[in-house]
Design an enzyme around this catalytic site. Structure first.
Site, short mmCIF file in Angstrom:
data_model
loop_
_atom_site.label_atom_id
_atom_site.label_comp_id
_atom_site.label_asym_id
_atom_site.label_seq_id
_atom_site.Cartn_x
_atom_site.Cartn_y
_atom_site.Cartn_z
N GLU A 1 -93.60 3.91 83.15
CA GLU A 1 -93.05 5.26 83.01
C GLU A 1 -93.50 6.20 84.12
OE1 GLU A 1 -92.41 6.64 78.95
OE2 GLU A 1 -92.76 8.67 79.64
N LYS B 1 -95.03 -0.48 74.85
CA LYS B 1 -95.82 0.72 74.52
C LYS B 1 -96.49 0.48 73.18
CE LYS B 1 -93.52 4.53 76.85
NZ LYS B 1 -92.76 5.78 76.66
N HIS C 1 -89.54 9.12 62.09
CA HIS C 1 -89.49 9.24 63.55
C HIS C 1 -88.04 9.39 64.03
CE1 HIS C 1 -90.55 8.65 67.74
NE2 HIS C 1 -89.63 7.70 67.81
N ASN D 1 -87.15 8.99 76.34
CA ASN D 1 -87.74 9.98 75.43
C ASN D 1 -86.80 11.13 75.13
OD1 ASN D 1 -90.27 8.70 75.11
ND2 ASN D 1 -90.79 9.33 77.19
N HIS E 1 -91.42 14.80 68.46
CA HIS E 1 -92.84 14.62 68.18
C HIS E 1 -93.44 15.90 67.61
CE1 HIS E 1 -93.37 10.97 71.11
NE2 HIS E 1 -92.74 10.66 69.99
N HIS F 1 -87.41 13.24 72.14
CA HIS F 1 -88.73 12.88 71.59
C HIS F 1 -89.76 14.00 71.70
CE1 HIS F 1 -86.95 8.96 71.36
NE2 HIS F 1 -88.06 8.39 70.94
N ARG G 1 -88.15 5.59 83.07
CA ARG G 1 -88.40 5.27 81.66
C ARG G 1 -88.53 6.54 80.80
NH1 ARG G 1 -92.24 0.59 78.97
NH2 ARG G 1 -91.80 1.21 76.83
N GLU H 1 -81.98 6.07 67.35
CA GLU H 1 -82.41 5.48 68.64
C GLU H 1 -81.26 4.68 69.27
OE1 GLU H 1 -85.22 6.32 69.99
OE2 GLU H 1 -86.84 6.45 68.53
N LYS I 1 -82.58 -1.07 77.04
CA LYS I 1 -84.01 -0.80 77.17
C LYS I 1 -84.65 -1.76 78.17
CE LYS I 1 -88.25 0.49 75.10
NZ LYS I 1 -88.98 1.02 73.96
N ARG J 1 -110.69 -7.31 75.25
CA ARG J 1 -110.04 -6.77 76.46
C ARG J 1 -108.64 -7.33 76.69
NH1 ARG J 1 -115.29 -7.54 78.52
NH2 ARG J 1 -116.49 -5.62 78.30
P1 NAD Z 1 -92.20 2.19 59.93
O1 NAD Z 1 -92.88 1.18 60.71
O2 NAD Z 1 -93.02 3.19 59.19
O3 NAD Z 1 -91.22 1.46 58.91
C1 NAD Z 1 -90.44 2.25 58.06
C2 NAD Z 1 -90.59 1.82 56.59
O4 NAD Z 1 -89.82 0.66 56.35
C3 NAD Z 1 -92.00 1.49 56.18
O5 NAD Z 1 -92.21 1.94 54.86
C4 NAD Z 1 -92.00 -0.03 56.22
O6 NAD Z 1 -92.96 -0.59 55.38
C5 NAD Z 1 -90.62 -0.33 55.73
N1 NAD Z 1 -90.04 -1.60 56.13
C6 NAD Z 1 -90.19 -2.24 57.30
N2 NAD Z 1 -89.37 -3.29 57.35
C7 NAD Z 1 -88.72 -3.33 56.18
C8 NAD Z 1 -87.73 -4.18 55.66
N3 NAD Z 1 -87.19 -5.15 56.37
N4 NAD Z 1 -87.28 -3.95 54.40
C9 NAD Z 1 -87.78 -2.91 53.67
N5 NAD Z 1 -88.69 -2.05 54.13
C10 NAD Z 1 -89.15 -2.26 55.39
O7 NAD Z 1 -91.21 3.05 60.86
P2 NAD Z 1 -90.25 2.66 62.04
O8 NAD Z 1 -89.15 3.64 61.99
O9 NAD Z 1 -89.93 1.23 62.07
O10 NAD Z 1 -91.14 2.94 63.33
C11 NAD Z 1 -91.58 4.23 63.63
C12 NAD Z 1 -92.78 4.12 64.52
O11 NAD Z 1 -92.41 3.50 65.75
C13 NAD Z 1 -93.39 5.45 64.89
O12 NAD Z 1 -94.77 5.40 64.75
C14 NAD Z 1 -93.01 5.63 66.36
O13 NAD Z 1 -93.94 6.39 67.07
C15 NAD Z 1 -92.98 4.21 66.83
N6 NAD Z 1 -92.14 4.00 68.00
C16 NAD Z 1 -92.69 3.32 69.03
C17 NAD Z 1 -91.92 3.05 70.15
C18 NAD Z 1 -92.49 2.24 71.26
O14 NAD Z 1 -91.86 2.14 72.30
N7 NAD Z 1 -93.62 1.61 71.06
C19 NAD Z 1 -90.59 3.48 70.21
C20 NAD Z 1 -90.06 4.16 69.12
C21 NAD Z 1 -90.86 4.42 68.02
N1 GLY Z 2 -89.55 4.63 73.19
C1 GLY Z 2 -89.76 5.05 74.52
C2 GLY Z 2 -90.20 3.97 75.45
O1 GLY Z 2 -90.37 2.83 75.07
O2 GLY Z 2 -90.41 4.23 76.59
#
Ligand code: NAD
Ligand code: GLY
Length: 362
Positions: free
Chosen positions: A234, A140, A262, A242, A249, A245, A238, A182, A224, A118
């Site tokens: 949100e 998030k 993404h 998006n 999405h 997005h 907030r 972003e 942010k 939890r």
């Molecule tokens: P990812 O996590 O898939 O990483 C992209 C690629 O880079 C992967 O193949 C990873 O293994 C590789 N990688 C990571 N670090 C590396 C490094 N230093 N050197 C070489 N390769 C490396 O993608 P991302 O773009 O980082 O994240 C996208 C995700 O984030 C999506 O799922 C999206 O929904 C989420 N997201 C969440 C929020 C939030 O607020 N929580 C905001 C934006 C995006």
């Molecule tokens: N990436 C959108 C948020 O964190 O609210």
């Protein structure tokens, strides 16, 4: 080294941004509640950075969970591997999870931390540009469902965020550009000065110049942090984060997770939001031109993928967390640095925007 703060009362935390931070215990161990640490990473990042991070926890009871790499693995089945590691190592309620990787690892680790017994603590060590400027900050967390992106999750804030900009040097060009989408978002939402700075510093950013990166990441995280501090869950403000997005999405879900990154989907989505804002006469043609030009210069796509039909886009957009009573809420622009969430748009103009979205220029 720069330290920023996310102000959330007793859930406040620091963001450390600098070079050569990964193996440094002083940015990590003060944020642990006991000596049990599970580092969650993936097959790609582990060979690059796991040893360095483990060295910071010398003397602690560490375990690692190495997940398959890719957005298509951001699901409940793979999430279970984290719980398997926690339980088989008998980690208790005061353990800490450490997310080492991009946004996929950060979102999954955070969600596992929110759910394990939890709720336990976690630390973010983002290693992609996208994760450093966005996903690691703000709490998030979650996983995808086959029918909708990030549909299962929780708000759960980390104890701290450690951004080592050196880790970006191993990132491939496509992933790096996806992160820049972003960065541009923050300029468009409420920081026109930053948007202009990005326009003037595209070459330095694409060359991964350390000073340019440090500035862009710090400014993005500050933007942010300000928004999250005002609206953590949100309820209003907030949602502006998006921008692009809801369209994005739909592209990610519609094309199959992993086909479009993404950040790439967000760039295309932002171009659609830009087009619709222009149709509504919210946005001047000169601003539209600047937005499209900036994405192109940063090597980001601006057109809807031809394999998606307008009907598929609309169906996917209806499975969105901002949808209310079947109506799709959108973040639109009424200037560079000025965004608003609205459902007050003409449905015909919305459909026209989607039809026109297959062209790379407006
Ligand atoms: P990812 O996590 O898939 O990483 C992209 C690629 O880079 C992967 O193949 C990873 O293994 C590789 N990688 C990571 N670090 C590396 C490094 N230093 N050197 C070489 N390769 C490396 O993608 P991302 O773009 O980082 O994240 C996208 C995700 O984030 C999506 O799922 C999206 O929904 C989420 N997201 C969440 C929020 C939030 O607020 N929580 C905001 C934006 C995006
Ligand atoms: N990436 C959108 C948020 O964190 O609210």
């Amino acid at each position: 080294m720069k330290t920023l703060h996310v102000d959330l009362g007793n859930r406040s935390y620091p963001i450390f941004i600098g070079q050569e931070l990964l193996g440094k215990a002083e940015f990590l161990t003060p944020y642990l509640s006991n000596r049990q640490v599970l580092i969650v990473t993936n097959e790609t990042v582990a060979p690059l950075y796991l040893d360095k991070v483990l060295s910071a926890f010398a003397g602690y009871q560490t375990a690692t969970a190495i997940l398959p790499d890719g957005e298509e693995y951001k699901n409940l089945t793979v999430l279970n591997q984290i719980f398997d590691s926690l339980l088989s190592n008998r980690f208790d309620r005061r353990c800490t999870l450490v997310a080492l990787g991009g946004g996929v690892i950060g979102d999954m680790t955070g969600f596992a931390a929110a759910a394990y017994q939890r709720g336990v603590a976690f630390i973010q060590i983002p290693t992609t540009l996208l994760a450093q400027v966005d996903s690691s900050v703000g709490g998030k967390t979650g996983v995808n469902h086959a029918l909708g992106k990030n549909m299962i999750g929780a708000f759960h804030q980390p104890q701290c965020v450690v951004v080592d900009t050196d880790s970006l040097l191993t990132l491939d060009d496509r992933q790096f550009s996806a992160g820049l989408a972003e960065v541009v978002k923050y300029g468009l939402i409420n920081d026109d000065e930053f948007f202009e700075w990005i326009e003037h510093n595209t070459a330095a950013l694409l060359a991964r110049d350390a000073a340019a990166l440090n500035f862009a990441i710090s400014r993005s995280c500050q933007n942010k942090a300000n928004i999250v501090a005002q609206d953590e869950l949100e309820n209003g403000l907030r949602a502006l984060l998006n921008l692009g997005h809801t369209f994005g999405h739909a592209i990610e879900t519609g094309c199959g997770y992993g086909e479009y990154l993404h950040g790439e989907a967000v760039a295309i989505g932002t171009c659609l939001a830009t087009r619709l804002s222009a149709h509504l006469k919210w946005l001047q043609p000169a601003a539209v031109e600047r937005i499209f030009r900036l994405f192109e210069t940063l090597r980001l796509p601006t057109a809807v993928p031809s394999q998606l039909t307008v009907e598929q886009m609309i169906a996917a957009m209806q499975v969105d967390k901002k949808a209310r009573d079947g109506k799709i809420n959108l973040v639109l622009l009424y200037g560079i640095g000025k965004a608003a969430l609205t459902d007050q748009y003409d449905v015909n103009l919305f459909q026209q925007t989607l039809k026109e979205g297959y062209a790379t220029v407006p």
